[in-house]
Design a protein around this motif. Structure first.
Motif: not given
Length: 83
Positions: A17-18, A28-35, A39-45, A71-80
């Motif tokens: 997420v941006d 929304c996810l009821k969790s904190e980013p794990f990474r 570049d300012g992005h936050h990754d969630f599980i 649209f464009g403010t989030w993405s799914i990291l399919w490889g992970e």
């Protein structure tokens, strides 16, 4: 992916997420980013149960509906992700 023993599989989806929407995603996810990426992005599980492996269309729909971000403010990291 691991089975929960009832004919369902637990998927682990990594969502990026941006930074400006990180707090909203956290709520929304009821969790904190794990990474936090340099570049300012936050990754969630995000974990979800499914009966079908590789069901990427439902994953995108569920994440989009849950986050409700433009649209464009989030993405799914399919490889992970495990789906």
């Amino acid at each position: 992916m691991k089975s929960n023993g009832f004919g369902r599989f637990e998927q682990t989806i990594i969502i990026r997420v941006d930074g400006e929407y990180a707090q909203h995603a956290s709520n929304c996810l009821k969790s904190e980013p794990f990474r936090i990426v340099g570049d300012g992005h936050h990754d969630f599980i995000f974990k979800r149960l499914t009966t079908t492996r590789g069901d990427d269309e439902d994953i995108v729909y569920d994440v989009d509906a849950m986050l409700n971000l433009k649209f464009g403010t989030w993405s799914i990291l399919w490889g992970e992700s495990e789906y």
